[in-house]
Design a protein around this motif. Structure first.
Motif, PDB file in Angstrom:
ATOM      1  N   SER A  35      70.176  33.547  60.722  1.00 25.27           N
ATOM      2  CA  SER A  35      70.158  34.744  61.435  1.00 25.27           C
ATOM      3  C   SER A  35      70.866  34.370  62.753  1.00 25.27           C
ATOM      4  N   GLY A  36      71.501  35.390  63.513  1.00 29.97           N
ATOM      5  CA  GLY A  36      71.915  35.128  64.620  1.00 29.97           C
ATOM      6  C   GLY A  36      71.266  35.809  66.036  1.00 29.97           C
ATOM      7  N   ASP A  37      70.210  36.098  65.609  1.00 31.08           N
ATOM      8  CA  ASP A  37      69.322  37.115  66.621  1.00 31.08           C
ATOM      9  C   ASP A  37      68.680  36.178  67.558  1.00 31.08           C
ATOM     10  N   SER A  38      68.860  36.577  68.742  1.00 34.36           N
ATOM     11  CA  SER A  38      68.223  35.777  70.037  1.00 34.36           C
ATOM     12  C   SER A  38      66.716  35.949  69.792  1.00 34.36           C
ATOM     13  N   ASP A  39      66.246  36.985  69.345  1.00 32.07           N
ATOM     14  CA  ASP A  39      64.820  37.084  69.473  1.00 32.07           C
ATOM     15  C   ASP A  39      63.878  36.308  68.893  1.00 32.07           C
ATOM     16  N   TYR A  40      64.711  35.379  68.023  1.00 29.56           N
ATOM     17  CA  TYR A  40      63.968  34.273  67.395  1.00 29.56           C
ATOM     18  C   TYR A  40      63.630  32.889  68.236  1.00 29.56           C
ATOM     19  N   VAL A  41      64.371  32.916  69.568  1.00 34.17           N
ATOM     20  CA  VAL A  41      64.398  31.653  70.187  1.00 34.17           C
ATOM     21  C   VAL A  41      62.959  31.251  70.557  1.00 34.17           C
TER      22      VAL A  41
ATOM     23  N   ARG B 170      80.327  36.346  64.186  1.00 41.72           N
ATOM     24  CA  ARG B 170      80.087  37.909  64.589  1.00 41.72           C
ATOM     25  C   ARG B 170      78.815  38.236  65.213  1.00 41.72           C
ATOM     26  N   THR B 171      77.810  37.623  64.569  1.00 37.91           N
ATOM     27  CA  THR B 171      76.198  37.985  65.046  1.00 37.91           C
ATOM     28  C   THR B 171      75.529  36.765  65.324  1.00 37.91           C
ATOM     29  N   SER B 172      76.291  35.882  65.965  1.00 37.77           N
ATOM     30  CA  SER B 172      75.530  34.812  66.126  1.00 37.77           C
ATOM     31  C   SER B 172      75.248  34.682  68.002  1.00 37.77           C
ATOM     32  N   SER B 173      74.113  34.061  68.323  1.00 37.44           N
ATOM     33  CA  SER B 173      73.428  34.199  69.653  1.00 37.44           C
ATOM     34  C   SER B 173      73.739  32.635  70.026  1.00 37.44           C
ATOM     35  N   TYR B 174      74.392  32.747  71.390  1.00 32.52           N
ATOM     36  CA  TYR B 174      74.446  31.057  71.971  1.00 32.52           C
ATOM     37  C   TYR B 174      73.191  30.669  72.366  1.00 32.52           C
TER      38      TYR B 174
END
Length: 224
Positions: free
Chosen positions: A138-144, A164-168
């Motif tokens: 996943s690329g969702d930053s909510d998982y940090v 495309r859907t990756s969170s830094y």
């Protein structure tokens, strides 16, 4: 002797491996769907899982997605039928599918609670010492925050996603990052493959006509 004077490369990342490392794979279906829809590709999840697990022992791969429920319009029922067929295929491959009802809004159906369901499973299995490394697709930053909590439990977390859907923020906090764009040729196919036009078939009768036409031309040439 020359090796003594070679400079050490500082850009090489050393990846440490555990003996008999156990991995669990958690796939955010909605996040992957948006990336695939944009890139117009279809994922072979069996191949993807084999690539991500490498030679490690796989506990299980989990796939999380939302499904519409209730009184559905005809077009949505048709989409649900196709989705259910896809999810059945995943289950036949040994992938554990977990779903939640989509929330209906004036704009359409949206996912609610999928990230919480996925995060709960990641943390719960980490507490039970079921795996050494979690692979979050996943690329969702909510998982940090979830990743940080799992790392506090002494586990590793790898992240795999499309650009495309990756969170830094997510990439930065994980122990390892796999950019799926670089290896997509190994587990994806075009959503709409280009049709290769076959040359028109020559009928047998046309070949006979062509044969006799050549003979007639030769005979005419001789008479001249």
């Amino acid at each position: 002797m020359l090796r003594l004077f070679r400079k050490k490369r500082s850009d090489v990342k050393v990846v440490y491996r555990y003996p008999n490392e156990k991995v669990a794979i958690f796939i955010d279906g909605g996040n992957m769907f948006h990336a695939c829809n944009y890139m117009q590709i279809k994922i072979n999840y069996k191949k993807l899982i084999d690539i991500l697990r490498k030679d490690r022992w796989l506990l299980r791969a989990y796939f999380y997605t939302g499904i519409p429920s209730g009184d559905l319009p005809r077009d949505v029922r048709e989409q649900l039928r196709k989705q259910q067929g896809f999810l059945n295929e995943l289950q036949n491959l040994g992938i554990k599918v977990k779903t939640m009802p989509l929330k209906k809004t004036p704009e359409g159906y949206i996912e609610k609670g999928i990230d919480i369901l996925l995060a709960t499973d990641m943390v719960s299995l980490a507490f039970r010492n079921a795996y050494d490394t979690a692979i979050l697709v996943s690329g969702d930053s909510d998982y940090v925050p979830v990743v940080k909590e799992i790392q506090e439990l002494g586990k590793r977390v790898e992240n795999a996603s499309f650009k495309r859907t990756s969170s830094y923020e997510l990439r930065k906090v994980c122990d390892e990052f796999i950019l799926l764009d670089n290896i997509k040729h190994r587990f994806t196919t075009p959503l709409y493959p280009e049709k290769i036009e076959k040359p028109p078939e020559v009928r047998f009768i046309d070949r006979i006509k062509e044969f006799f036409s050549k003979i007639i031309k030769k005979e005419k040439g001789r008479k001249r």
